[in-house]
Design a protein around this motif. Sequence first.
Motif, PDB file in Angstrom:
ATOM      1  N   GLY A  16       0.780  -1.235   0.000  1.00 27.71           N
ATOM      2  CA  GLY A  16       0.000   0.000   0.000  1.00 27.71           C
ATOM      3  C   GLY A  16       0.808   1.280   0.000  1.00 27.71           C
ATOM      4  N   TYR A  17       2.110   1.188  -0.325  1.00 24.89           N
ATOM      5  CA  TYR A  17       2.961   2.381  -0.365  1.00 24.89           C
ATOM      6  C   TYR A  17       3.309   2.713  -1.818  1.00 24.89           C
ATOM      7  CZ  TYR A  17       3.581   1.554   4.629  1.00 24.89           C
ATOM      8  OH  TYR A  17       3.366   1.367   5.969  1.00 24.89           O
ATOM      9  N   ASN A  74       0.794   6.296   1.892  1.00 22.06           N
ATOM     10  CA  ASN A  74       0.364   4.967   2.322  1.00 22.06           C
ATOM     11  C   ASN A  74      -1.040   4.680   1.795  1.00 22.06           C
ATOM     12  OD1 ASN A  74      -1.418   6.394   3.991  1.00 22.06           O
ATOM     13  ND2 ASN A  74      -0.167   6.092   5.834  1.00 22.06           N
ATOM     14  N   LYS A  75      -1.605   3.572   2.218  1.00 17.19           N
ATOM     15  CA  LYS A  75      -2.910   3.160   1.680  1.00 17.19           C
ATOM     16  C   LYS A  75      -4.030   4.123   2.057  1.00 17.19           C
ATOM     17  CE  LYS A  75      -3.546   0.032   5.614  1.00 17.19           C
ATOM     18  NZ  LYS A  75      -3.724  -1.382   6.008  1.00 17.19           N
ATOM     19  N   ASP A  76      -3.779   4.956   3.088  1.00 14.24           N
ATOM     20  CA  ASP A  76      -4.774   5.951   3.497  1.00 14.24           C
ATOM     21  C   ASP A  76      -4.517   7.307   2.848  1.00 14.24           C
ATOM     22  OD1 ASP A  76      -6.129   4.164   5.255  1.00 14.24           O
ATOM     23  OD2 ASP A  76      -4.522   4.468   6.728  1.00 14.24           O
ATOM     24  N   ASN A  77      -3.625   7.333   1.855  1.00 18.63           N
ATOM     25  CA  ASN A  77      -3.268   8.551   1.125  1.00 18.63           C
ATOM     26  C   ASN A  77      -2.585   9.587   2.018  1.00 18.63           C
ATOM     27  OD1 ASN A  77      -3.182   9.733  -1.471  1.00 18.63           O
ATOM     28  ND2 ASN A  77      -4.810  11.149  -0.919  1.00 18.63           N
ATOM     29  N   GLU A  78      -1.946   9.120   3.097  1.00 17.76           N
ATOM     30  CA  GLU A  78      -1.185   9.999   3.974  1.00 17.76           C
ATOM     31  C   GLU A  78       0.261  10.070   3.496  1.00 17.76           C
ATOM     32  OE1 GLU A  78      -3.544   8.982   8.142  1.00 17.76           O
ATOM     33  OE2 GLU A  78      -1.793   7.801   7.526  1.00 17.76           O
ATOM     34  N   CYS A 111       4.067   9.952   3.683  1.00 25.55           N
ATOM     35  CA  CYS A 111       5.084   9.321   4.539  1.00 25.55           C
ATOM     36  C   CYS A 111       6.440  10.000   4.371  1.00 25.55           C
ATOM     37  CB  CYS A 111       5.237   7.848   4.189  1.00 25.55           C
ATOM     38  SG  CYS A 111       3.692   6.932   4.086  1.00 25.55           S
TER      39      CYS A 111
END
Length: 296
Positions: A155-156, A205-209, A211
Amino acid sequence: MNIQEGHEGVMEAIVSAEQYKSIITGIKERHGNPSGNLYFMYRDVLRYIAQGRLFAEECDGGYVFYVDGHTYYQTVIYGDLTKDFWVMPQDKKCIARLVYDGKGAAAAQQGLSCILQQNGFRKTATTVLVQGRTEEILEKCRGIERYIKKMETQGYFCVMAQESQFEEIDKLISDSGVVKDYHMTYMTHEEKKALRKGSYLCMINKDNEICGASLATIVDGMAQGGAVVMKEGYKLKGFTPILTYNRAKWLREQNVEYTQGWIVTTNVDSIRYHTGTGFHLMDRYADEWLLSLKED
């Protein structure tokens, strides 16, 4: 002796190209062959003037120019270095970068160092110029492709940042400690919007945050900067090489052959990383001098 004694330190705004040209002509007429710690590109001067960010103060030896970089003043001394210059503490820290070749300090550099010390500046660091060829960086990072695919299954992803993410990325870079605020070229919001898409890259990441992120600008066919930073919790996960590789792929798409930036000479880990990914140390250095705020 403190050169500042007896001087008020009044900066005059430079409001036109004609005014700037007149100042430079006057310096040359008075001092023959002036020297300085930096030399402005004329297009940058026009940009500073248009944005109301260029100021100057006349001294016995010539002029001190100030470029307002939002959190600091970039300070440039220009004139006869055997005479007096005064740089007063301002409402923002003053940064003077003294750029030179590494084959030895010339008399002009020694004179500038003396002037800065006499005005209360302290030397904070020395940086070295690093330069890499896009194709060599890609070749050095080629082995990361398999790891990129593995991270994508988790998810990255490395993506081109959206305009709405610029502010968060800027803050991430400035708060990282990896680079100082004055290492970053100050740009207005409109200038950031006008950058080529992909100048801002980020790992999400998978939550669109976000990193981690990377920022590079292209000037005269050369990529500048390329700062790569990670949020706490995402360091040492192999994301930095992913950003480096994707940055090089983007540069190839933009037909940019070389990228360059400055690294603090004491940052051994960064130097080792860059030389291991296709960058080369150049014989070009910059001493960085800082004058603290008025209240400091």
